[in-house]
Design a protein around this motif. Sequence first.
Motif, PDB file in Angstrom:
ATOM      1  N   PHE A  50       0.741  -1.224  -0.050  1.00  0.00           N
ATOM      2  CA  PHE A  50      -0.079  -0.035  -0.039  1.00  0.00           C
ATOM      3  C   PHE A  50       0.889   1.173   0.065  1.00  0.00           C
ATOM      4  CE2 PHE A  50      -3.260  -2.800   1.552  1.00  0.00           C
ATOM      5  CZ  PHE A  50      -4.327  -2.374   0.813  1.00  0.00           C
ATOM      6  N   SER A  51       0.353   2.319  -0.721  1.00  0.00           N
ATOM      7  CA  SER A  51       0.950   3.635  -0.474  1.00  0.00           C
ATOM      8  C   SER A  51       0.663   4.174   0.708  1.00  0.00           C
ATOM      9  CB  SER A  51       0.361   4.408  -1.625  1.00  0.00           C
ATOM     10  OG  SER A  51      -1.176   4.994  -0.988  1.00  0.00           O
ATOM     11  N   ASP A  52       1.119   5.329   0.926  1.00  0.00           N
ATOM     12  CA  ASP A  52       0.852   6.092   2.457  1.00  0.00           C
ATOM     13  C   ASP A  52      -0.772   6.253   2.106  1.00  0.00           C
ATOM     14  OD1 ASP A  52       3.486   6.277   2.857  1.00  0.00           O
ATOM     15  OD2 ASP A  52       3.762   8.333   1.926  1.00  0.00           O
ATOM     16  N   VAL A  53      -1.337   6.588   3.453  1.00  0.00           N
ATOM     17  CA  VAL A  53      -2.674   6.737   3.652  1.00  0.00           C
ATOM     18  C   VAL A  53      -2.954   8.192   2.958  1.00  0.00           C
ATOM     19  CG1 VAL A  53      -4.599   7.387   5.055  1.00  0.00           C
ATOM     20  CG2 VAL A  53      -2.891   5.910   6.019  1.00  0.00           C
ATOM     21  N   TYR A  54      -4.147   8.063   1.813  1.00  0.00           N
ATOM     22  CA  TYR A  54      -4.610   9.330   1.237  1.00  0.00           C
ATOM     23  C   TYR A  54      -5.945   9.948   1.677  1.00  0.00           C
ATOM     24  CZ  TYR A  54      -7.528   6.422  -2.097  1.00  0.00           C
ATOM     25  OH  TYR A  54      -8.443   5.690  -2.485  1.00  0.00           O
ATOM     26  N   PHE A  55      -6.677   9.109   2.476  1.00  0.00           N
ATOM     27  CA  PHE A  55      -7.917   9.398   2.998  1.00  0.00           C
ATOM     28  C   PHE A  55      -8.259   8.791   4.149  1.00  0.00           C
ATOM     29  CE2 PHE A  55     -12.505   9.611   3.066  1.00  0.00           C
ATOM     30  CZ  PHE A  55     -12.987  10.987   2.700  1.00  0.00           C
ATOM     31  N   ASP A  56      -8.969   9.260   5.181  1.00  0.00           N
ATOM     32  CA  ASP A  56      -9.467   8.773   6.445  1.00  0.00           C
ATOM     33  C   ASP A  56     -10.883   8.544   6.549  1.00  0.00           C
ATOM     34  OD1 ASP A  56      -7.182   8.071   7.925  1.00  0.00           O
ATOM     35  OD2 ASP A  56      -6.654  10.486   8.180  1.00  0.00           O
ATOM     36  N   ALA A  57     -11.332   7.284   6.422  1.00  0.00           N
ATOM     37  CA  ALA A  57     -12.768   7.149   6.387  1.00  0.00           C
ATOM     38  C   ALA A  57     -13.016   6.269   7.833  1.00  0.00           C
ATOM     39  CB  ALA A  57     -13.113   6.257   5.325  1.00  0.00           C
ATOM     40  N   GLY A  58     -14.103   6.135   7.919  1.00  0.00           N
ATOM     41  CA  GLY A  58     -14.656   5.249   9.090  1.00  0.00           C
ATOM     42  C   GLY A  58     -15.991   4.508   8.913  1.00  0.00           C
ATOM     43  N   GLN A  59     -16.191   3.310   9.327  1.00  0.00           N
ATOM     44  CA  GLN A  59     -17.315   2.518   8.769  1.00  0.00           C
ATOM     45  C   GLN A  59     -18.541   2.866   9.634  1.00  0.00           C
ATOM     46  OE1 GLN A  59     -17.008  -1.718   8.528  1.00  0.00           O
ATOM     47  NE2 GLN A  59     -19.024  -1.948   8.564  1.00  0.00           N
ATOM     48  N   SER A  60     -19.818   3.173   9.236  1.00  0.00           N
ATOM     49  CA  SER A  60     -20.886   3.605   9.762  1.00  0.00           C
ATOM     50  C   SER A  60     -22.179   2.807   9.349  1.00  0.00           C
ATOM     51  CB  SER A  60     -21.044   5.137   9.550  1.00  0.00           C
ATOM     52  OG  SER A  60     -22.097   5.643  10.325  1.00  0.00           O
ATOM     53  N   LEU A  61     -23.335   3.281   9.440  1.00  0.00           N
ATOM     54  CA  LEU A  61     -24.557   2.708   9.021  1.00  0.00           C
ATOM     55  C   LEU A  61     -25.336   3.751   8.230  1.00  0.00           C
ATOM     56  CD1 LEU A  61     -25.764   0.991  12.326  1.00  0.00           C
ATOM     57  CD2 LEU A  61     -24.678   0.118  10.316  1.00  0.00           C
ATOM     58  N   LEU A  62     -26.264   3.255   7.052  1.00  0.00           N
ATOM     59  CA  LEU A  62     -27.106   3.993   6.599  1.00  0.00           C
ATOM     60  C   LEU A  62     -28.447   3.443   6.987  1.00  0.00           C
ATOM     61  CD1 LEU A  62     -27.230   6.660   4.399  1.00  0.00           C
ATOM     62  CD2 LEU A  62     -27.545   5.013   2.692  1.00  0.00           C
ATOM     63  N   VAL A  63     -29.456   4.180   7.174  1.00  0.00           N
ATOM     64  CA  VAL A  63     -30.669   3.751   7.489  1.00  0.00           C
ATOM     65  C   VAL A  63     -31.785   4.750   6.846  1.00  0.00           C
ATOM     66  CG1 VAL A  63     -29.999   2.735   9.575  1.00  0.00           C
ATOM     67  CG2 VAL A  63     -30.980   4.884   9.808  1.00  0.00           C
ATOM     68  N   LYS A  64     -32.923   4.275   6.680  1.00  0.00           N
ATOM     69  CA  LYS A  64     -34.099   5.057   6.404  1.00  0.00           C
ATOM     70  C   LYS A  64     -34.540   5.981   7.699  1.00  0.00           C
ATOM     71  CE  LYS A  64     -37.866   4.718   3.251  1.00  0.00           C
ATOM     72  NZ  LYS A  64     -38.742   4.175   2.651  1.00  0.00           N
ATOM     73  N   LYS A  65     -34.957   7.238   7.517  1.00  0.00           N
ATOM     74  CA  LYS A  65     -35.003   8.199   8.238  1.00  0.00           C
ATOM     75  C   LYS A  65     -35.947   7.790   9.707  1.00  0.00           C
ATOM     76  CE  LYS A  65     -32.966  12.501   6.614  1.00  0.00           C
ATOM     77  NZ  LYS A  65     -33.233  13.570   5.658  1.00  0.00           N
ATOM     78  N   ASP A  66     -37.047   7.012   9.138  1.00  0.00           N
ATOM     79  CA  ASP A  66     -37.743   6.641  10.137  1.00  0.00           C
ATOM     80  C   ASP A  66     -37.648   5.060  10.736  1.00  0.00           C
ATOM     81  OD1 ASP A  66     -38.324   5.159   7.889  1.00  0.00           O
ATOM     82  OD2 ASP A  66     -40.671   5.820   7.843  1.00  0.00           O
ATOM     83  N   SER A  67     -36.480   4.567  10.411  1.00  0.00           N
ATOM     84  CA  SER A  67     -36.157   3.262  10.813  1.00  0.00           C
ATOM     85  C   SER A  67     -36.022   3.030  12.218  1.00  0.00           C
ATOM     86  CB  SER A  67     -34.957   2.938  10.254  1.00  0.00           C
ATOM     87  OG  SER A  67     -33.903   3.374  11.114  1.00  0.00           O
ATOM     88  N   GLY A  68     -35.938   3.975  13.127  1.00  0.00           N
ATOM     89  CA  GLY A  68     -35.803   3.677  14.341  1.00  0.00           C
ATOM     90  C   GLY A  68     -34.305   3.536  14.919  1.00  0.00           C
ATOM     91  N   ILE A  69     -33.438   3.003  14.009  1.00  0.00           N
ATOM     92  CA  ILE A  69     -32.050   2.614  14.470  1.00  0.00           C
ATOM     93  C   ILE A  69     -31.040   3.874  14.378  1.00  0.00           C
ATOM     94  CG2 ILE A  69     -29.963   1.527  13.358  1.00  0.00           C
ATOM     95  CD1 ILE A  69     -32.080  -0.626  12.095  1.00  0.00           C
ATOM     96  N   LYS A  70     -30.625   3.808  15.709  1.00  0.00           N
ATOM     97  CA  LYS A  70     -29.597   5.038  16.003  1.00  0.00           C
ATOM     98  C   LYS A  70     -28.198   4.787  15.798  1.00  0.00           C
ATOM     99  CE  LYS A  70     -33.117   7.759  17.716  1.00  0.00           C
ATOM    100  NZ  LYS A  70     -34.188   7.243  16.630  1.00  0.00           N
ATOM    101  N   GLY A  71     -27.929   3.409  15.644  1.00  0.00           N
ATOM    102  CA  GLY A  71     -26.492   3.005  15.833  1.00  0.00           C
ATOM    103  C   GLY A  71     -26.217   1.651  15.845  1.00  0.00           C
ATOM    104  N   ILE A  72     -25.084   1.046  15.941  1.00  0.00           N
ATOM    105  CA  ILE A  72     -25.103  -0.494  15.849  1.00  0.00           C
ATOM    106  C   ILE A  72     -25.587  -1.162  17.266  1.00  0.00           C
ATOM    107  CG2 ILE A  72     -22.898  -0.809  14.582  1.00  0.00           C
ATOM    108  CD1 ILE A  72     -21.156  -0.587  16.818  1.00  0.00           C
ATOM    109  N   GLU A  73     -25.769  -0.297  18.110  1.00  0.00           N
ATOM    110  CA  GLU A  73     -26.425  -1.088  19.343  1.00  0.00           C
ATOM    111  C   GLU A  73     -27.808  -1.386  19.124  1.00  0.00           C
ATOM    112  OE1 GLU A  73     -25.176   2.236  19.050  1.00  0.00           O
ATOM    113  OE2 GLU A  73     -26.791   3.499  19.624  1.00  0.00           O
ATOM    114  N   ASP A  74     -28.448  -0.827  18.295  1.00  0.00           N
ATOM    115  CA  ASP A  74     -29.699  -1.347  17.815  1.00  0.00           C
ATOM    116  C   ASP A  74     -29.744  -2.441  16.843  1.00  0.00           C
ATOM    117  OD1 ASP A  74     -30.915   0.923  19.438  1.00  0.00           O
ATOM    118  OD2 ASP A  74     -30.607   2.646  17.692  1.00  0.00           O
ATOM    119  N   LEU A  75     -28.620  -2.832  16.419  1.00  0.00           N
ATOM    120  CA  LEU A  75     -28.650  -4.130  15.503  1.00  0.00           C
ATOM    121  C   LEU A  75     -28.290  -5.331  16.301  1.00  0.00           C
ATOM    122  CD1 LEU A  75     -26.220  -2.623  12.766  1.00  0.00           C
ATOM    123  CD2 LEU A  75     -28.873  -2.927  12.788  1.00  0.00           C
ATOM    124  N   GLY A  76     -29.529  -5.836  16.939  1.00  0.00           N
ATOM    125  CA  GLY A  76     -29.586  -7.168  17.536  1.00  0.00           C
ATOM    126  C   GLY A  76     -30.244  -8.163  16.565  1.00  0.00           C
ATOM    127  N   ALA A  77     -30.360  -9.420  17.344  1.00  0.00           N
ATOM    128  CA  ALA A  77     -31.031 -10.476  16.810  1.00  0.00           C
ATOM    129  C   ALA A  77     -32.260 -10.239  15.904  1.00  0.00           C
ATOM    130  CB  ALA A  77     -31.574 -11.609  17.702  1.00  0.00           C
TER     131      ALA A  77
END
Length: 269
Positions: free
Chosen positions: A121-148
Amino acid sequence: MKNRLLAVASLCLMLLFLGACGEKVADRDISQTSKESNSITWGVKNDTRLFGMMDVKTKEVKGFDIDIARGITEKILGPDASAIFVEVTSKTRIPLLKNGNIDAIIATMTITEERKQQVNFSDVYFDAGQSLLVKKDSGIKGIEDLGAGTTVLAVKGSTSVDNIKKAAPETTVLEWENYAECFIALQSGQGDAMTTDNAILLGMASQNPEYQLAGGAFTQEPYGIAINKGQDNFLKEVNEALAEMHQDGTYDRIFDKWFPETEDGRVKD
Ligand code: GLU
């Protein structure tokens, strides 16, 4: 005697010929071949807004990765050189590089220890981080809401799959071939959330206002340019070009073009 000499000579010629044929494309010194062809062939995404997205009208692929690739090509080879773009997905990018179909990958690719076993790999050229995309009315606020009983959509060959399995072990993960497919699956209700890097999700949310990012980034995803092992000259050229682009303002210009609202190199979510 003469016949034997002839036989030995033709055997040598045959071995030379086989040797030349046996040289894999990926084994050639890219820093030389790129100068001969005055071009560099880049593996890029074609379905990822902000990084590499095919404009169907102009048939041109556009994004941050594309502009960085063009900048590096120009720094290494000069203003008349061509940056050639070949479509890759998260799953196909390393095989295409190893087969010599492309000279380098610049395609939202996180530098990981596991991938370093296969490519450099080259040197780092961009810093990202993993997240979630949800429908606005889904009620999911973050990974803590991703249960069984919840389902998350991700793309094959991405770090996102392993990361979400670790961060939300109870959730069901469905894997898709690329980001276009994955987002269509989310829109058609096949999952409660989609997961990948915040910067990629941001591109989708900006075009689809009924979707939003949920929770902050829960991993670090530093992007690097992947190059075949053994291509040390080319790797050095790429890193030098990147450093020069940071110094002369080219990098900042490209960054601001694609991410106008951020100031510190990180994508806000
Ligand atoms: N950056 C992550 C990865 O390299 C996700 C984005 C992608 O699939 O390219 O796997």
